[in-house]
Design a protein around this motif. Structure first.
Motif, PDB file in Angstrom:
ATOM      1  N   SER A   1     -13.794 -30.098 -18.170  1.00 15.31           N
ATOM      2  CA  SER A   1     -13.261 -31.014 -17.154  1.00 15.31           C
ATOM      3  C   SER A   1     -12.955 -32.341 -17.819  1.00 15.31           C
ATOM      4  O   SER A   1     -13.502 -32.636 -18.891  1.00 15.31           O
ATOM      5  N   PRO A   2     -12.088 -33.174 -17.220  1.00 19.75           N
ATOM      6  CA  PRO A   2     -11.837 -34.502 -17.785  1.00 19.75           C
ATOM      7  C   PRO A   2     -13.108 -35.347 -17.892  1.00 19.75           C
ATOM      8  O   PRO A   2     -13.304 -36.069 -18.881  1.00 19.75           O
ATOM      9  N   ALA A   3     -13.976 -35.250 -16.873  1.00 16.10           N
ATOM     10  CA  ALA A   3     -15.220 -36.032 -16.900  1.00 16.10           C
ATOM     11  C   ALA A   3     -16.121 -35.602 -18.049  1.00 16.10           C
ATOM     12  O   ALA A   3     -16.721 -36.435 -18.739  1.00 16.10           O
ATOM     13  N   GLN A   4     -16.215 -34.275 -18.260  1.00 16.93           N
ATOM     14  CA  GLN A   4     -17.052 -33.778 -19.349  1.00 16.93           C
ATOM     15  C   GLN A   4     -16.466 -34.177 -20.701  1.00 16.93           C
ATOM     16  O   GLN A   4     -17.201 -34.550 -21.621  1.00 16.93           O
ATOM     17  N   PHE A   5     -15.148 -34.116 -20.828  1.00 11.92           N
ATOM     18  CA  PHE A   5     -14.520 -34.507 -22.090  1.00 11.92           C
ATOM     19  C   PHE A   5     -14.820 -35.968 -22.412  1.00 11.92           C
ATOM     20  O   PHE A   5     -15.105 -36.314 -23.566  1.00 11.92           O
ATOM     21  N   MET A   6     -14.766 -36.840 -21.419  1.00 12.98           N
ATOM     22  CA  MET A   6     -15.068 -38.255 -21.646  1.00 12.98           C
ATOM     23  C   MET A   6     -16.521 -38.443 -22.061  1.00 12.98           C
ATOM     24  O   MET A   6     -16.830 -39.253 -22.942  1.00 12.98           O
ATOM     25  N   SER A   7     -17.427 -37.700 -21.441  1.00 13.18           N
ATOM     26  CA  SER A   7     -18.835 -37.780 -21.836  1.00 13.18           C
ATOM     27  C   SER A   7     -19.019 -37.312 -23.274  1.00 13.18           C
ATOM     28  O   SER A   7     -19.791 -37.903 -24.042  1.00 13.18           O
ATOM     29  N   GLN A   8     -18.306 -36.241 -23.649  1.00 12.68           N
ATOM     30  CA  GLN A   8     -18.383 -35.748 -25.029  1.00 12.68           C
ATOM     31  C   GLN A   8     -17.845 -36.792 -26.003  1.00 12.68           C
ATOM     32  O   GLN A   8     -18.410 -37.010 -27.085  1.00 12.68           O
TER      33      GLN A   8
ATOM     34  N   GLY B   1     -31.398 -38.427 -31.739  1.00 16.85           N
ATOM     35  CA  GLY B   1     -31.608 -37.198 -30.991  1.00 16.85           C
ATOM     36  C   GLY B   1     -32.251 -37.433 -29.633  1.00 16.85           C
ATOM     37  O   GLY B   1     -31.974 -36.705 -28.669  1.00 16.85           O
ATOM     38  N   SER B   2     -33.094 -38.445 -29.542  1.00 18.35           N
ATOM     39  CA  SER B   2     -33.772 -38.736 -28.275  1.00 18.35           C
ATOM     40  C   SER B   2     -32.793 -39.174 -27.193  1.00 18.35           C
ATOM     41  O   SER B   2     -33.082 -39.047 -26.002  1.00 18.35           O
ATOM     42  N   TRP B   3     -31.639 -39.667 -27.581  1.00 17.70           N
ATOM     43  CA  TRP B   3     -30.654 -40.115 -26.587  1.00 17.70           C
ATOM     44  C   TRP B   3     -30.157 -38.957 -25.727  1.00 17.70           C
ATOM     45  O   TRP B   3     -29.734 -39.158 -24.595  1.00 17.70           O
ATOM     46  N   LYS B   4     -30.254 -37.734 -26.277  1.00 20.56           N
ATOM     47  CA  LYS B   4     -29.895 -36.538 -25.517  1.00 20.56           C
ATOM     48  C   LYS B   4     -31.139 -35.688 -25.220  1.00 20.56           C
ATOM     49  O   LYS B   4     -31.492 -35.479 -24.067  1.00 20.56           O
ATOM     50  N   CYS B   5     -31.796 -35.218 -26.279  1.00 20.95           N
ATOM     51  CA  CYS B   5     -32.887 -34.260 -26.110  1.00 20.95           C
ATOM     52  C   CYS B   5     -34.124 -34.876 -25.470  1.00 20.95           C
ATOM     53  O   CYS B   5     -34.869 -34.186 -24.772  1.00 20.95           O
ATOM     54  N   GLY B   6     -34.363 -36.148 -25.708  1.00 26.26           N
ATOM     55  CA  GLY B   6     -35.535 -36.808 -25.146  1.00 26.26           C
ATOM     56  C   GLY B   6     -35.308 -37.390 -23.766  1.00 26.26           C
ATOM     57  O   GLY B   6     -36.168 -38.081 -23.220  1.00 26.26           O
ATOM     58  N   GLY B   7     -34.148 -37.103 -23.175  1.00 31.70           N
ATOM     59  CA  GLY B   7     -33.838 -37.641 -21.851  1.00 31.70           C
ATOM     60  C   GLY B   7     -33.318 -39.058 -21.881  1.00 31.70           C
ATOM     61  O   GLY B   7     -33.438 -39.792 -20.899  1.00 31.70           O
ATOM     62  N   GLY B   8     -32.694 -39.459 -22.993  1.00 32.62           N
ATOM     63  CA  GLY B   8     -32.189 -40.812 -23.155  1.00 32.62           C
ATOM     64  C   GLY B   8     -30.896 -41.074 -22.407  1.00 32.62           C
ATOM     65  O   GLY B   8     -30.470 -40.300 -21.545  1.00 32.62           O
ATOM     66  N   PHE B   9     -30.229 -42.163 -22.792  1.00 30.53           N
ATOM     67  CA  PHE B   9     -29.110 -42.667 -21.993  1.00 30.53           C
ATOM     68  C   PHE B   9     -27.925 -41.710 -21.937  1.00 30.53           C
ATOM     69  O   PHE B   9     -27.204 -41.670 -20.948  1.00 30.53           O
ATOM     70  N   LEU B  10     -27.710 -40.895 -22.977  1.00 34.81           N
ATOM     71  CA  LEU B  10     -26.600 -39.944 -22.933  1.00 34.81           C
ATOM     72  C   LEU B  10     -26.879 -38.791 -21.968  1.00 34.81           C
ATOM     73  O   LEU B  10     -25.959 -38.230 -21.371  1.00 34.81           O
ATOM     74  N   GLN B  11     -28.134 -38.466 -21.815  1.00 35.49           N
ATOM     75  CA  GLN B  11     -28.512 -37.444 -20.848  1.00 35.49           C
ATOM     76  C   GLN B  11     -28.496 -37.988 -19.421  1.00 35.49           C
ATOM     77  O   GLN B  11     -28.321 -37.239 -18.455  1.00 35.49           O
ATOM     78  N   GLN B  12     -28.661 -39.290 -19.295  1.00 33.49           N
ATOM     79  CA  GLN B  12     -28.741 -39.912 -17.970  1.00 33.49           C
ATOM     80  C   GLN B  12     -27.375 -40.287 -17.390  1.00 33.49           C
ATOM     81  O   GLN B  12     -27.291 -40.768 -16.257  1.00 33.49           O
ATOM     82  N   MET B  13     -26.290 -40.085 -18.156  1.00 38.54           N
ATOM     83  CA  MET B  13     -24.962 -40.401 -17.632  1.00 38.54           C
ATOM     84  C   MET B  13     -24.650 -39.531 -16.416  1.00 38.54           C
ATOM     85  O   MET B  13     -25.226 -38.460 -16.233  1.00 38.54           O
ATOM     86  N   GLU B  14     -23.727 -39.998 -15.587  1.00 39.96           N
ATOM     87  CA  GLU B  14     -23.369 -39.244 -14.388  1.00 39.96           C
ATOM     88  C   GLU B  14     -22.929 -37.823 -14.737  1.00 39.96           C
ATOM     89  O   GLU B  14     -23.294 -36.854 -14.067  1.00 39.96           O
ATOM     90  N   THR B  15     -22.131 -37.688 -15.775  1.00 35.03           N
ATOM     91  CA  THR B  15     -21.833 -36.383 -16.364  1.00 35.03           C
ATOM     92  C   THR B  15     -22.498 -36.368 -17.732  1.00 35.03           C
ATOM     93  O   THR B  15     -22.005 -36.972 -18.680  1.00 35.03           O
ATOM     94  N   PRO B  16     -23.659 -35.725 -17.844  1.00 39.02           N
ATOM     95  CA  PRO B  16     -24.424 -35.816 -19.089  1.00 39.02           C
ATOM     96  C   PRO B  16     -23.665 -35.275 -20.303  1.00 39.02           C
ATOM     97  O   PRO B  16     -22.920 -34.292 -20.196  1.00 39.02           O
ATOM     98  N   PHE B  17     -23.844 -35.942 -21.416  1.00 40.64           N
ATOM     99  CA  PHE B  17     -23.342 -35.441 -22.698  1.00 40.64           C
ATOM    100  C   PHE B  17     -23.980 -34.084 -22.964  1.00 40.64           C
ATOM    101  O   PHE B  17     -25.158 -33.878 -22.702  1.00 40.64           O
ATOM    102  N   TYR B  18     -23.201 -33.140 -23.493  1.00 39.66           N
ATOM    103  CA  TYR B  18     -23.710 -31.785 -23.694  1.00 39.66           C
ATOM    104  C   TYR B  18     -23.567 -31.363 -25.144  1.00 39.66           C
ATOM    105  O   TYR B  18     -22.483 -31.453 -25.731  1.00 39.66           O
ATOM    106  N   ASP B  19     -24.657 -30.907 -25.721  1.00 37.27           N
ATOM    107  CA  ASP B  19     -24.644 -30.382 -27.090  1.00 37.27           C
ATOM    108  C   ASP B  19     -25.724 -29.317 -27.165  1.00 37.27           C
ATOM    109  O   ASP B  19     -26.890 -29.616 -27.411  1.00 37.27           O
ATOM    110  N   PHE B  20     -25.343 -28.086 -26.944  1.00 33.19           N
ATOM    111  CA  PHE B  20     -26.297 -26.993 -26.790  1.00 33.19           C
ATOM    112  C   PHE B  20     -27.253 -26.876 -27.972  1.00 33.19           C
ATOM    113  O   PHE B  20     -28.467 -26.849 -27.795  1.00 33.19           O
TER     114      PHE B  20
END
Length: 439
Positions: free
Chosen positions: A379-386, A180-199
């Motif tokens: 967007s294609p970029a967001q889909f790749m991040s997902q 969970g920290s990879w997204k919610c804690g500001g980890g690497f998935l959140q730091q991608m150019e197009t951040p991974f999104y999971d509301f």
């Protein structure tokens, strides 16, 4: 809203007027404090209510699992779901919260320590005045315990109770918060150019729990007689009324699960999220009904119930990004998908008594990818991040769950004996029965 009086107005004014204007400025400052505290109270109240709604979901899960399984294992299932909340809260307090929100860390792993009151943790200085530190912990802890509950239903009726409880400790205390920290804690998935999104957790909660469920089902094997012919009617749901109550409790709880994930009482966004959540659930029921009609040639009520849950899981990743019509489309697809997934899981001879893998894993993955296809972020970029996020969470959570279950299998064992399974876990594990007359 911040009410201020310019200093320049005070400086150019005469003596008596200076005192008057200074008094007005002081009064405005007090008003700002009162407004901030009022906003904190409003937001914090909604967040506490949302935490309570997520808490009631555990009763929903317990009811669904009890209704979909054999009566002789009902006490065992209720026991597991009750202890999941207890152990989940404790492990998340001591380890999970600090792992999921570690502060400054390397993007993969960090630890802020067990829960402890930070400076200004009860006032407007914490999280922009949206809620207090303790409310933050409680809301997040309810999500963590939910993740392990998903596993409970998939491994029902043949897992040793002590093995399940140990799995819950490790999964909620370590696996769920670290990933969970990879997204919610500001980890690497959140730091991608197009951040991974999971509301609200289609992946972080539901598919992580679904991957854990898949690992458990694979290692445990099927219930005795499930895929070897003979009388299959004994595996039919024992209590549809209870399962129905459970699904409606879960639907109710999802108002807090998704609505609380706004992280404030923002009226526009919160109301939108509640609308998209409900529409997706309704469309999920319809999608499952029609798919079951074509695939199974009958109006299968169990599929409709799982269709509602599928729609809820599917919309969770993007509930704040979708229009009402897009929410209906996602729910409709999720409802159809869950029926096909249940039939596919059966074909693979994976025994999942409640359809947890199909609902939470399959529809959790779909809902996460849907953020890149539908809604404001599409967007294609967001889909790749997902897609990257789905792969990272899938690989890590499945490997971790497989590792935990394997370690338990070769130490204390994970499956009850054939005699215990035949007689029912209520009798052997708990010395009790759930009903006066067993069905």
């Amino acid at each position: 809203m911040d009410l201020t009086l310019p200093d320049s107005l005070i400086m150019v004014s005469g003596g008596g007027l200076v005192d008057s204007l200074a008094a007005v400025k002081a009064a405005l400052a007090e008003t700002n404090v009162a407004v901030a505290n009022g906003s904190l109270a409003t937001n914090n109240s909604w967040m506490m209510l949302s935490a309570a709604l997520v808490f009631i979901m555990h009763l929903g899960f317990a009811s669904v699992e009890s209704g979909f399984t054999q009566a002789k294992n009902t006490v065992n299932i209720l026991f597991k779901n009750t202890m999941t909340v207890a152990l989940g809260l404790l492990s998340y307090a001591l380890l999970g919260f600090g792992l999921m929100y570690p502060g400054e860390f390397n993007g993969f792993l960090g630890f802020a320590g067990p829960i402890s009151l930070p400076d200004n943790g009860l006032g407007v200085e914490y999280f922009g005045g949206s809620y207090t530190y303790w409310t933050d912990f409680l809301f997040q802890a309810m999500f963590a315990a939910t993740c392990a509950t998903i596993v409970s239903g998939a491994v029902a009726e043949r897992i040793k109770i002590q093995s399940y409880l140990l799995f819950t400790l490790f999964f909620v205390g370590l696996v769920y918060p670290i990933t969970g920290s990879w997204k919610c804690g500001g980890g690497f998935l959140q730091q991608m150019e197009t951040p991974f999104y999971d509301f609200a957790g289609s992946t972080l909660v539901h598919s992580v729990g679904g991957w854990g469920a898949l690992a458990g089902v694979m290692l445990l094997g099927a219930r005795a007689g499930k895929f070897t012919g003979g009388d299959q009617s004994k595996f039919a749901p024992s209590n549809f009324p209870l399962a129905t109550i459970g699904v409606f409790l879960l639907w109710l709880g999802w108002f807090g699960f998704n609505g609380g994930s706004v992280l404030s009482a923002d009226p526009a966004l919160t109301s939108l999220v509640l609308v998209t959540t409900s529409l997706a659930a309704a469309a999920g029921a319809v999608g499952a009904m029609f798919t079951a009609m074509f695939a199974m040639k009958k109006l299968d009520f169990g599929m409709v119930l799982n269709g509602i849950l599928a729609g809820l899981v599917g919309i969770t990743a993007g509930a704040d990004q979708m229009s009402p019509y897009e929410a209906m489309i996602i729910g409709l697809i999720s409802g159809g998908l869950v029926v096909l997934a249940v039939l596919g899981v059966e074909k693979l001879k994976l025994d999942d008594p409640v359809g947890a893998i199909s609902v939470h894993l399959v529809c959790g993955v779909f809902g996460t990818l849907a953020v890149g296809i539908f809604g404001d972020l599409a967007s294609p970029a967001q889909f790749m991040s997902q897609l990257i996020g789905v792969a990272c969470y899938g690989g890590a959570s499945f490997a971790a769950a497989m590792g935990i279950f394997t370690a338990l299998k070769y130490t204390i064992g994970i499956r009850v004996s054939a005699e215990e399974e035949l007689a029912g876990l209520d009798k052997y594990e708990h010395g009790a029965t759930s009903y006066a007359v067993e069905s």
